[in-house]
Design a protein around this motif. Structure first.
Motif, short mmCIF file in Angstrom:
data_model
loop_
_atom_site.label_atom_id
_atom_site.label_comp_id
_atom_site.label_asym_id
_atom_site.label_seq_id
_atom_site.Cartn_x
_atom_site.Cartn_y
_atom_site.Cartn_z
N ALA A 143 0.83 -1.21 0.00
CA ALA A 143 0.00 0.00 0.00
C ALA A 143 0.87 1.26 0.00
N MET A 144 1.90 1.31 0.84
CA MET A 144 2.69 2.53 0.96
C MET A 144 3.51 2.81 -0.31
N VAL A 145 4.08 1.77 -0.92
CA VAL A 145 4.85 1.97 -2.16
C VAL A 145 3.91 2.39 -3.28
N SER A 146 2.72 1.77 -3.34
CA SER A 146 1.74 2.15 -4.37
C SER A 146 1.30 3.59 -4.19
N LEU A 147 1.03 3.96 -2.95
CA LEU A 147 0.60 5.32 -2.65
C LEU A 147 1.67 6.32 -3.10
N SER B 278 -4.39 8.04 -5.72
CA SER B 278 -2.97 7.72 -5.87
C SER B 278 -2.70 6.25 -5.57
N LEU B 279 -3.31 5.78 -4.49
CA LEU B 279 -3.14 4.38 -4.11
C LEU B 279 -3.61 3.46 -5.23
N LEU C 118 4.05 5.94 -5.32
CA LEU C 118 4.15 5.96 -6.78
C LEU C 118 3.02 6.77 -7.41
N GLY C 119 1.80 6.54 -6.94
CA GLY C 119 0.65 7.27 -7.47
C GLY C 119 0.72 8.76 -7.19
N GLN D 256 1.80 -1.07 -10.69
CA GLN D 256 2.70 -2.15 -10.28
C GLN D 256 2.13 -3.52 -10.64
N ALA E 160 -5.33 -3.87 0.00
CA ALA E 160 -4.63 -2.63 0.36
C ALA E 160 -5.60 -1.45 0.35
N LEU F 118 -3.95 4.10 -8.43
CA LEU F 118 -3.06 4.22 -9.59
C LEU F 118 -1.77 3.42 -9.38
N GLY F 119 -1.17 3.58 -8.20
CA GLY F 119 0.07 2.87 -7.90
C GLY F 119 -0.12 1.36 -7.87
N LEU F 120 -1.25 0.90 -7.33
CA LEU F 120 -1.53 -0.53 -7.28
C LEU F 120 -1.71 -1.09 -8.69
#
Lengths: 203, 203
Positions: free
Chosen positions: A159-163, B162-163, A165-166, B170, B187, B165-167
Motif C-alpha cells: 500500500a505505501m509503495v503504491s501510494l 494515488s493508491l 508511486l501514485g 505495479q 490494500a 493508480l500505484g496498485l
C-alpha cells in the motif's frame, strides 16, 4: 586532463545527451548519431563506452535508480524509532516532486520499453520489488520494537509503495491542480497513521 | 451492410489496428500507412474518419476513458451507505488488473505523449482531476450521512486515487511477484478503514 578523467567526462556527456534526446523524441526515434552529435563525441568514443544504444539506456536506468537508493537510506531519517523515521521520510516525496520533473519522460520511456523488452523489464520492476521488501522489513522492525502496529507488514508495504508511486506520478504530470508538495507528504502521513500516531500531532 | 454500419465497422477496425501498432512499436514510430495496412482500409477511408494520426490517438484515449467511467459509476455498487459502496468498489481493482494488461502500453504511451503535447496532456490529466473530485464528493456525502469519518475529504481523495493508480501500475507491470488481484483490493480496503470500519470484519 588525465586520460581516465577525460573518459569519465565523455561518458557523462553521452549520458546527459542521451537523456535529453530520449526525453524529447523518445528512445526508438533516437539514433546513436544524434546522441553523438549532441554530446559532441565521435562514434568511436560512444562505442568505447556503450556497445549498443540499449546498453546506454540500461546505464541511464541504473544511474537513476542509484540516485533514488541514496534517498531511501533509512539511516538518514532515523529518529528515536521506526515510526518517527517513516513520518520524516514522507518529506522525501517533496524532493521527488521537485527533482523528478526532469526525469518523468525518461521514467515513462523506461516503463514503455519494459513492456517490450525483458531486460529493461527486469531492471525496471526490480526496484519496486526491492522497495516493497525494504518497507515490509522496516514495518516488522517497527512492530518488534513496539513503535508500529499493523496486521500485515507485506500488505502495508504494498500500500505505501503504491501510494508513493501514485502521488509522484500525478504530482509530476499535473503540478497545477493540487499543491502536491504539501498534499503528497500529508497523504502519506495520513496512511501511516494506520500503523502509528503522527508524532507531530500527538502530545 | 448498410452504409452507416459499414462506416462504423471501418472506424472500429482502424482504432483496433492503431492500438495494436502503437502498443507494439510506439506512437511516434507508427505511420498512417502501417495502420491502414493492418486495418485493411484505404488511406481515403482513414482520413474520412480521422484527419490526422494525432486525432486518432485522442479518439483512442477518449474510448478508453469512457470505458473506465462506466466502471466508476457509484450507482453500480450502492449498498446501504457510501462506506459500503466504497468497500465494494475495491473489487474494481481486480477487474482493472485483468482487463488493463492489453491497455498498459497504450496507457504509458498516452503519458509519454502528454509530456510533449498540450492537447494530449489535457486529455490525460483531466480524468485524474475528475476522479479526485468524484471521490472527495463521495466522502463528503458519506460524512453527511454519518457512514464515513475523515478530517479532510480532498486529501483522502488524493490518497485513494494515488493508491489505486500505484496498485494498478505495479500490478500490471509485475504480475508475478505479488498476488495483485488479492493484494490490490486488500490494500485499498486497509486504507479505507481510516474512514470507516470494514463491514466484512465488523460484527
Amino acid at each position: 586532463m588525465p586520460k581516465q578523467e577525460r573518459a569519465e567526462e565523455t561518458r557523462r556527456r553521452i549520458l546527459e545527451a542521451a537523456q535529453e534526446t530520449f526525453a524529447s523524441q523518445g528512445y526508438q526515434a533516437t539514433s546513436v548519431a544524434e546522441i553523438c552529435q549532441r554530446a559532441g563525441v565521435t562514434k568511436g568514443a560512444f562505442f568505447y563506452h556503450f556497445p549498443t544504444k540499449h546498453a546506454l539506456f540500461l546505464a541511464l536506468l541504473e544511474d537513476w535508480l542509484s540516485q533514488l537508493d541514496q534517498y531511501l537510506n533509512p539511516d538518514r531519517y532515523l529518529g528515536n524509532n521506526v515510526a518517527q523515521s517513516l513520518y520524516a521520510m514522507a518529506d522525501l516525496l517533496k524532493a521527488g516532486l521537485t527533482q523528478g520533473r526532469d526525469y518523468l519522460p525518461m521514467f515513462l520511456e523506461f516503463w514503455l520499453q519494459a513492456a517490450r523488452d525483458p531486460v529493461v523489464w527486469q531492471a525496471t520492476i526490480e526496484p519496486y520489488r526491492r522497495y516493497r521488501a525494504f518497507f515490509a522489513n522496516l514495518y516488522l522492525q517497527g512492530m518488534n520494537e513496539g513503535s508500529l502496529c499493523t496486521a500485515d507488514p507485506s500488505l502495508a508495504a504494498v500500500a505505501m509503495v503504491s501510494l508513493a508511486l501514485g502521488l509522484l506520478l500525478q504530482g509530476l504530470m499535473d503540478h497545477e491542480s493540487v499543491n502536491w508538495e504539501e498534499a503528497a507528504p500529508a497523504a502519506f502521513r495520513w496512511v501511516l497513521s494506520l500503523m502509528a500516531p503522527d508524532p507531530a500531532t500527538t502530545p
